[in-house]
Write an enzyme that holds these catalytic residues in place. Structure first.
Site, PDB file in Angstrom:
ATOM      1  N   SER A 267       1.496  -9.785  -1.224  1.00 56.48           N
ATOM      2  CA  SER A 267       1.161  -8.373  -1.051  1.00 56.48           C
ATOM      3  C   SER A 267       1.458  -7.827   0.343  1.00 56.48           C
ATOM      4  O   SER A 267       1.670  -6.629   0.508  1.00 56.48           O
ATOM      5  CB  SER A 267      -0.309  -8.140  -1.400  1.00 56.48           C
ATOM      6  OG  SER A 267      -1.143  -9.005  -0.638  1.00 56.48           O
TER       7      SER A 267
ATOM      8  N   LYS B 297       0.805  -1.226   0.000  1.00 53.84           N
ATOM      9  CA  LYS B 297       0.000   0.000   0.000  1.00 53.84           C
ATOM     10  C   LYS B 297       0.843   1.283   0.000  1.00 53.84           C
ATOM     11  O   LYS B 297       0.441   2.293  -0.539  1.00 53.84           O
ATOM     12  CB  LYS B 297      -0.955  -0.001   1.189  1.00 53.84           C
ATOM     13  CG  LYS B 297      -2.115  -0.960   0.982  1.00 53.84           C
ATOM     14  CD  LYS B 297      -3.235  -0.711   1.974  1.00 53.84           C
ATOM     15  CE  LYS B 297      -4.516  -1.391   1.536  1.00 53.84           C
ATOM     16  NZ  LYS B 297      -4.444  -2.857   1.629  1.00 53.84           N
TER      17      LYS B 297
ATOM     18  N   GLU C 166      -9.904   7.591   3.197  1.00 57.97           N
ATOM     19  CA  GLU C 166     -10.832   6.745   3.928  1.00 57.97           C
ATOM     20  C   GLU C 166     -10.112   5.433   4.213  1.00 57.97           C
ATOM     21  O   GLU C 166      -9.161   5.076   3.517  1.00 57.97           O
ATOM     22  CB  GLU C 166     -12.094   6.465   3.108  1.00 57.97           C
ATOM     23  CG  GLU C 166     -11.951   5.359   2.074  1.00 57.97           C
ATOM     24  CD  GLU C 166     -11.015   5.685   0.920  1.00 57.97           C
ATOM     25  OE1 GLU C 166     -10.951   6.863   0.533  1.00 57.97           O
ATOM     26  OE2 GLU C 166     -10.348   4.762   0.415  1.00 57.97           O
TER      27      GLU C 166
END
Ligand SMILES: *Cc1c(COP(=O)(O)O)cnc(C)c1O
Length: 399
Positions: free
Chosen positions: A377, A84, A106
């Site tokens: 990931s 991320k 968010e």
């Protein structure tokens, strides 16, 4: 400017009042994306702050067991423990170049909020993260992490008090404060230009894999497998390979506690596998909805895959047959979580465990070929409490 579409997907299905903000963002992106100074600073952050490049690790024990050569792209080693940060670095830097001083985002489980808090703190932004009251209760550690890094966590009490309500609040904030504020979306979703911007910033994953696999194997892989929530780690590793037609691309969705038919859509989170066309968060894509077009809530043990839609570009790649949607359910993902930990000494995120689980299921079928790259990931430390509770039979950790 006409908005590019991904086949019939994508677009800008937003209130008129948001259009100038999206236009400004696209203009800023076009202006800086090839700017040498911007790229130099981006490279600096990716290297010295995030810890890139990440290794492409040959999983020798898994490879032996499953009879195919398996490599893991180690995004779990990125600062913060997941891919991320690649995106929050890119967007935060873009915001800085565009003269913004404030970032709103968010977050559902808090992972994107945490990655935003990291770059927000580092680059000196006032950072506000909107989070549903229910999610705040469930994710106290991430809330604390964000606060530690100076982010204001704004509790959202409206609607179902979860991610989709937090998105509405963040959008409202952006419209009101667009002068000095950038809205930092966490995946390849939302109105254009977000799916393109997030894909481009995450493509660093696939670009590294291209070089690393050539160096190690002298050829491209037969297949690449990535788990898919909104689809950013998948698009990031797939995108540089899209023109390489011999490389098969597998997007693995969360099958929740068991996949059956569309009527059971509420049991899982597999928009590509069983979703239908609709509009979600400003873009036409494949989503989980009931027969009245109401969005169904998705369910998975992995918070990061718990999203009722999927990025529009992935939806199109599935439609045209360039990628193959697959799924793994909660139990299969848990098994893969244990197996990678035990066999390779790497504890994977529950999200990534879905991609692993699919490879473990399909390796023998020959579908994946002889050389497979899995996008790992994220790391699983954040999931230990969930796994412990699941194994003690406490089911209230997830809906
Ligand atoms: C958030 C997250 C995902 C899902 O998001 P995508 O946009 O689909 O990549 C997958 N894995 C990890 C570790 C995550 O944190």
């Amino acid at each position: 400017m006409t908005t590019p579409l991904y086949g019939k997907y994508g677009g800008q299905f937003v209130p008129e009042i948001l259009m100038p903000a999206l236009a400004e963002l696209e203009e800023g992106y076009q202006r800086y994306k090839d700017d040498p100074e911007f790229l130099k600073e981006l490279d600096y952050y990716l290297k010295d702050f995030a810890g890139r490049e990440t290794p492409l690790y040959f999983a020798k024990n898994l490879s032996k067991k499953y009879g195919t050569r398996i490599y893991l792209k180690r995004e779990d080693l990125v600062h913060g423990g997941a891919h991320k940060l690649n995106n929050t670095i890119g967007q935060s830097l873009l915001a800085k170049y565009m003269g913004k001083t404030r970032i709103v985002a968010e977050t559902g489980a808090g992972q994107h909020g945490t990655a935003t808090a990291m770059t927000g703190a580092n680059m000196g932004f006032e950072t506000v993260v909107y989070m549903g009251a229910k999610d705040i209760e469930r994710q106290l550690m991430n809330v604390y992490r964000m606060k530690l890094m100076g982010t204001e966590v704004h509790t959202v009490e409206s609607g179902s008090k979860t991610l989709k309500d937090a998105i509405n609040e963040a959008l409202r904030d952006w419209v009101t404060n667009v002068e000095n504020t950038h809205y930092l979306i966490g995946s390849v979703v939302g109105p254009h230009p977000y799916p393109m911007i997030v894909r481009d910033f995450q493509s660093v994953i696939g670009n590294e894999v291209k070089e690393q696999i050539m160096e190690k194997e002298g050829r491209y892989p037969d297949s690449i497998v990535a788990c898919t929530g909104g689809g950013s780690n998948a698009m990031g590793i797939f995108h540089p390979f899209i023109e390489e037609n011999d490389v098969k691309l597998f997007a693995v969705e969360a099958g929740g506690s068991g996949m059956t038919t569309t009527e059971h859509a509420a049991l899982h989170s597999a928009s590509l596998c069983v979703g239908e066309d609709g509009v979600l968060h400003g873009a036409r894509t494949r989503i989980l909805q009931d027969k009245y077009g109401q969005i169904l809530e998705s369910h998975s043990i992995s918070a990061g895959l718990d999203y009722s839609g999927v990025g529009p570009e992935l939806a199109n790649l599935a439609d045209i047959g360039r990628l193959t949607p697959r799924h793994a359910d909660d139990d299969e993902a848990l098994e893969a979580f244990h197996e990678l930990s035990r066999m390779e000494g790497i504890i994977p995120a529950l999200e990534s465990s879905h991609a692993l689980a699919y490879v473990m299921k399909a390796a023998q079928s020959g579908e994946l070929g002889d050389l497979v790259v899995i996008n790992l990931s994220g790391r699983g430390d954040k999931d230990l409490e969930t796994v412990i509770k699941l194994e003690q039979g406490v089911k209230d950790e997830y809906p």
